[in-house]
Design an enzyme around this catalytic site. Sequence first.
Site, PDB file in Angstrom:
ATOM      1  N   TRP A  51      34.193  17.192 -45.130  1.00  0.00           N
ATOM      2  CA  TRP A  51      35.154  18.247 -44.795  1.00  0.00           C
ATOM      3  C   TRP A  51      36.498  17.676 -44.366  1.00  0.00           C
ATOM      4  CZ3 TRP A  51      32.646  21.621 -47.168  1.00  0.00           C
ATOM      5  CH2 TRP A  51      31.294  21.877 -46.944  1.00  0.00           C
ATOM      6  N   CYS A  76      39.397  12.157 -40.196  1.00  0.00           N
ATOM      7  CA  CYS A  76      38.001  12.159 -40.625  1.00  0.00           C
ATOM      8  C   CYS A  76      37.082  12.107 -39.415  1.00  0.00           C
ATOM      9  CB  CYS A  76      37.739  10.966 -41.547  1.00  0.00           C
ATOM     10  SG  CYS A  76      38.896  10.824 -42.934  1.00  0.00           S
ATOM     11  N   PRO A  91      28.027  14.857 -42.556  1.00  0.00           N
ATOM     12  CA  PRO A  91      27.004  15.767 -43.084  1.00  0.00           C
ATOM     13  C   PRO A  91      26.032  16.270 -42.023  1.00  0.00           C
ATOM     14  CG  PRO A  91      27.349  13.960 -44.623  1.00  0.00           C
ATOM     15  CD  PRO A  91      28.178  13.648 -43.400  1.00  0.00           C
ATOM     16  N   GLN A 115      43.853  60.505 -42.986  1.00  0.00           N
ATOM     17  CA  GLN A 115      43.541  59.961 -41.663  1.00  0.00           C
ATOM     18  C   GLN A 115      42.645  58.726 -41.742  1.00  0.00           C
ATOM     19  OE1 GLN A 115      41.090  62.133 -38.532  1.00  0.00           O
ATOM     20  NE2 GLN A 115      43.163  62.678 -37.879  1.00  0.00           N
ATOM     21  N   GLY A 172      41.334  49.394 -52.837  1.00  0.00           N
ATOM     22  CA  GLY A 172      40.292  49.843 -53.748  1.00  0.00           C
ATOM     23  C   GLY A 172      40.034  48.832 -54.851  1.00  0.00           C
ATOM     24  N   GLU A 206      37.247  24.029 -37.001  1.00  0.00           N
ATOM     25  CA  GLU A 206      37.710  23.857 -35.607  1.00  0.00           C
ATOM     26  C   GLU A 206      36.767  24.561 -34.634  1.00  0.00           C
ATOM     27  OE1 GLU A 206      40.554  22.077 -32.975  1.00  0.00           O
ATOM     28  OE2 GLU A 206      40.304  21.916 -35.144  1.00  0.00           O
ATOM     29  N   GLY A 207      35.477  24.546 -34.981  1.00  0.00           N
ATOM     30  CA  GLY A 207      34.470  25.199 -34.152  1.00  0.00           C
ATOM     31  C   GLY A 207      34.163  26.589 -34.670  1.00  0.00           C
ATOM     32  N   THR A 208      32.927  26.832 -35.052  1.00  0.00           N
ATOM     33  CA  THR A 208      32.543  28.142 -35.579  1.00  0.00           C
ATOM     34  C   THR A 208      32.678  29.220 -34.501  1.00  0.00           C
ATOM     35  OG1 THR A 208      30.231  27.855 -34.933  1.00  0.00           O
ATOM     36  CG2 THR A 208      30.868  27.045 -37.127  1.00  0.00           C
TER      37      THR A 208
END
Length: 408
Positions: A162, A128, A132, A303, A364, A388-390
């Site tokens: 999180w 943890c 926030p 292709q 599709g 883990e870091g953006t």
Amino acid sequence: MAEFTLELNDDQKQVRDWLHGFAADVIRPAASEWDEREETPWPVIQEAAKVGIYSLDFYAQQFFDPTGLGIPMAMEELFWGDAGIALSIVGTGLAAVGVLANGTEEQIGTWIPQMYGDADDVKVAAFCSSEPDAGSDVASMRTRAVYDQAKDEWVLNGTKTWATNGGIANVHVVVAVVDPELGSKGHASFIVPPDTPGLSQGQKFKKHGIRASHTAEVVLEDVRVPGHCLLGGKEKLDQRLARAHERAAFGGERVKNAAMATFEASRPAVGAMAVGTARAAYEVALDYAKTRTQFGRPIIDNQGIAFQLADMRTQIDAARLLVWRASWMATTGKPFTSAEGSMSKLYASETAKKVTAQAVQILGGNGFTREYPVERMHRDAAIYTIFEGTSEIQRLVIARTLSGMPIR
């Protein structure tokens, strides 16, 4: 010095094939069910425990692989099976690593076995850290730990968010502020034992992807833990805080960069997770393109489809090589002079998002339905550019490393 090679040795191949078999036979058949249920897949974790995958011994063996490839190889194969279930299996490792990195031998021996339980009664653990208002900006952490000297107890108050396994864990490892003046250097980690009063689960998040992995808030209200639950012990903490105060006036940036190196070393593992998901989606798309016929021929003969698959495979292989390089560097003590750890995580996570989206496009209308797994893989892949870091933070770390600017 060993001759340079990218060939896995026989032991590594054996482990890889064993993990791939478990992912194919146990994880993948269960993926759709647990994604729909959005619950922790306890039966799958138990199966992993029975065969030895869900255990500290297994991860320790991979961590100490002298080539550095043990952990990324394991992550790729498990996440090839399914990202949500795989994260439920490996999520406890985040807390275990926190104890291994900071705890005493007695703490390691006491708490890590309680994190895993055994094959008949599996347990999980939670790490943890995020809050926030403190995600990428760890210096903004508000959870406080105050020492009650009379009782030799620490009192924790705050809210974590999180948290993988948050609230359902047998053991929680909580990062809290003990010296607000020092910013991120004034943090310490604490064990919160099972059934400790004051710890509760807050909101459980209903997520876009990795739904089989439990993610929730953890609320701490006057949580009291014994003094011996401070990882590393109070004497070591006092010494570290004293050094940090001495360095605050000069040399502070050097300390921050050393801390950043620790994060750099962990990011390739997340990159390997992303590679596993990307590879899984690519393989589904490749098989589909070979068998789906339109206008009298397989669509891979077009292709436009063939070139997409060629790019997908190239990007996956490039991502894996970046992950392997960073993992090897971390294991062998090579300095990340160009933020190679962040490079691997950035490229692999962006590749997973792109490749899974291309897989949906190649299938599709079928790719847009839950009858095919690429829809789920595309949702799962979104997390890699966030946790883990953006990707934005990775680019910031890389850019500042290259420019010589301080990494804050």
